[in-house]
Design a protein around this motif. Structure first.
Motif: not given
Length: 357
Positions: A236-241, A349-357
């Motif tokens: 979270c906070g990554n402005k590019f992706t 791959n797979p990519v681990l993602l965080e929910k940021c909203d």
């Protein structure tokens, strides 16, 4: 003396003539084998002709060609990807990669896809619990076929057979299991034996097979309207992706080199907490680098699955990325580090993602 020589020549001619008229041991053996096809003690499999149903989706723009073969006793799913073909016997657990077996099937060399499908043959016997499948093989002169034995749980390769005859008359195939012999019987009931060329199957790298089987299994999943909403990043906070989902629509950072962003179609999978992603169109891209990756929207398939998104119990998610299928080039693109989220995640791959909203 002259009469004696004439008598000797006459005897020699009689011997030669007798040899020509007498059948060889091989010819006698072949006749026995042919005649034994009608012997009830033999285990005979005959071709099913009128009760086979073929359904196919041979769209050239799709990464996978789909054929469904149904007889009165069993159903087969046949899928081709690239230059390879895979078979599912009995259409059991079709979403599992392990349920697909790679087979030898000439659907491109010296064959149109439609003609290749028409040249598939099923042979069964009275109990119909198992049988034989024949697929056309690549050949320079005579007709050749790959023969497989199938049951409801397995398939076994028996070899490549050649019909070394120019007889173009139609007929049906017959397999004598007791003798391990394949025949064709034409409309006048004449029978000829096919020649076994080899029992070896073409070797293909196991990593290619597993990758293609996984893609085939992923494309078969049933889907429903999506109810998912959220915004995910590798941190979270990554402005590019960014990766944004709003029910049936999505937005994804594809490649940061030329700032490529794409729109997604999102569908709910039949599996719990899993969502299917498809390419919906190009949102925007820059050409900062001429030799960098770019998208031509009309070349990218909108029907193929490009990724699977699984929501985890802790609120995080796994993105199983496949890639975009370029219909013109007939290959997957934006795989590996060409996809920004894989590069950011340390090439995982797979990519681990965080929910940021």
């Amino acid at each position: 003396m002259k009469k004696y020589l004439i008598f000797i020549v006459y005897i020699i001619c009689l011997i030669i003539s007798s040899c020509k008229q007498s059948p060889s041991s091989n010819e006698i053996e072949n006749d026995k084998k042919l005649n034994s096809i009608s012997n009830e003690s033999e285990i005979i499999y005959s071709e099913v002709i009128n009760s086979i149903k073929f359904e196919s989706d041979l769209n050239e723009d799709d990464i996978i060609k789909k054929i469904e073969i149904t007889s009165s006793s069993i159903k087969f799913l046949l899928r081709t990807i690239g230059e390879n073909a895979y078979l599912n016997v009995g259409a059991i657990k079709q979403q599992e990669p392990s349920s697909w077996e790679i087979i030898n099937f000439n659907f491109s060399y010296d064959n149109s896809f439609e003609d290749a499908v028409k040249d598939i043959h099923i042979l069964i016997n009275k109990n119909q619990s198992d049988g034989y499948l024949m697929f056309p093989s690549a050949s320079e002169q005579y007709k050749t076929y790959h023969l497989y034995k199938y049951s409801k749980k397995s398939i076994e390769y028996l070899g490549e057979f050649e019909d070394n005859s120019f007889d173009s008359s139609k007929g049906k195939f017959i397999y004598n299991e007791s003798q391990h012999s394949l025949y064709i019987q034409n409309e006048t009931k004449e029978i000829r034996k096919l020649k076994l060329l080899t029992t070896k199957s073409e070797a293909i790298a196991s990593n290619i097979i597993e990758k293609e089987k996984k893609i085939i299994a992923e494309q078969l999943v049933e889907t429903y309207p999506s109810d998912l909403k959220g915004y995910w990043q590798t941190g979270c906070g990554n402005k590019f992706t960014e990766f944004d989902i709003d029910k049936s629509e999505g937005f994804l950072s594809l490649n940061s080199i030329n700032a490529i962003y794409i729109n997604l179609k999102v569908e709910k999978s039949s599996k719990n907490d899993e969502y299917i992603l498809r390419y919906a169109g190009l949102s925007s891209q820059r050409e900062y680098y001429k030799d960098g990756p770019t998208i031509i929207d009309d070349e990218i398939s909108k029907s193929e699955i490009i990724g699977r998104f699984v929501v985890l119990k802790d609120g995080k998610a796994l993105l199983h990325w496949i890639g975009l299928y370029n219909m013109k080039k007939k290959k997957l693109e934006f795989i590996g580090d060409d996809f920004s989220l894989i590069r950011e995640s340390g090439h995982k791959n797979p990519v681990l993602l965080e929910k940021c909203d």
